[in-house]
Scaffold this motif. Structure first.
Motif, PDB file in Angstrom:
ATOM      1  N   ARG A  73       0.956  -1.438   0.043  1.00 15.08           N
ATOM      2  CA  ARG A  73      -0.042  -0.053  -0.150  1.00 15.08           C
ATOM      3  C   ARG A  73       0.872   1.315  -0.060  1.00 15.08           C
ATOM      4  O   ARG A  73       0.351   2.328  -0.052  1.00 15.08           O
ATOM      5  CB  ARG A  73      -0.925   0.047   1.298  1.00 15.08           C
ATOM      6  N   PRO A  88       2.760   3.760  -1.747  1.00 22.34           N
ATOM      7  CA  PRO A  88       2.982   4.206  -3.444  1.00 22.34           C
ATOM      8  C   PRO A  88       4.403   4.335  -3.821  1.00 22.34           C
ATOM      9  O   PRO A  88       5.496   4.785  -3.068  1.00 22.34           O
ATOM     10  CB  PRO A  88       2.487   5.518  -3.728  1.00 22.34           C
ATOM     11  N   GLY A  89       4.773   3.568  -4.990  1.00 25.37           N
ATOM     12  CA  GLY A  89       6.081   3.492  -5.534  1.00 25.37           C
ATOM     13  C   GLY A  89       7.095   2.414  -4.970  1.00 25.37           C
ATOM     14  O   GLY A  89       8.202   2.290  -5.567  1.00 25.37           O
ATOM     15  N   ALA A 117       4.054  -2.669  -4.079  1.00 25.70           N
ATOM     16  CA  ALA A 117       2.992  -2.065  -4.594  1.00 25.70           C
ATOM     17  C   ALA A 117       3.094  -2.096  -6.210  1.00 25.70           C
ATOM     18  O   ALA A 117       2.056  -2.250  -6.765  1.00 25.70           O
ATOM     19  CB  ALA A 117       3.051  -0.746  -4.411  1.00 25.70           C
ATOM     20  N   LEU A 121      -3.875   7.436   2.012  1.00 19.80           N
ATOM     21  CA  LEU A 121      -2.810   8.271   1.904  1.00 19.80           C
ATOM     22  C   LEU A 121      -2.804   9.800   2.554  1.00 19.80           C
ATOM     23  O   LEU A 121      -4.025  10.600   2.247  1.00 19.80           O
ATOM     24  CB  LEU A 121      -2.440   8.678   0.405  1.00 19.80           C
ATOM     25  N   ALA A 157       1.495   6.640   3.300  1.00 14.63           N
ATOM     26  CA  ALA A 157       0.489   5.816   3.522  1.00 14.63           C
ATOM     27  C   ALA A 157       0.462   5.803   5.176  1.00 14.63           C
ATOM     28  O   ALA A 157       1.371   5.720   5.969  1.00 14.63           O
ATOM     29  CB  ALA A 157       0.866   4.258   3.300  1.00 14.63           C
TER      30      ALA A 157
END
Length: 94
Positions: free
Chosen positions: A30, A32-33, A37, A65, A70
């Motif tokens: 979860r 991002p990047g 994920a 977010l 996160a």
């Protein structure tokens, strides 16, 4: 499964997946990047299905977010019980 994993623990292949490993993978899925994920094919919004040599372990994960990061509301997994012994005990009558 959403992700297939092989975990090495103390130079040996783990027969399933360690609890700490499943929590870390669920969290990373979860973020991002992150690599996880990017490759996990998440099918259920509140769960990550982790495939391993013994089957599939579902890990609970809920994140949102905030400012590009996160924030986790739920991270968890369940354990299963297995029989360790079968036996008989003889007690004297009362």
């Amino acid at each position: 499964m959403d992700l297939r994993v092989r975990l090495l623990f103390m130079n040996r292949l783990h027969e399933s997946i360690a609890g700490s490993g499943s929590i870390c993978l669920a969290a990373a899925s979860r973020v991002p990047g992150s690599v996880v994920a990017g490759i996990a094919a998440v099918r259920r919004p509140g769960e990550l299905l982790i495939g391993h040599p013994s089957g599939v372990t579902p890990a609970k994960v809920q994140a949102r977010l905030e400012g590009g990061s996160a924030v986790f509301g739920v991270l968890g997994f369940s354990r299963t019980a297995r029989r360790l012994m079968a036996g008989s005990a003889y007690l004297p009558p009362f």
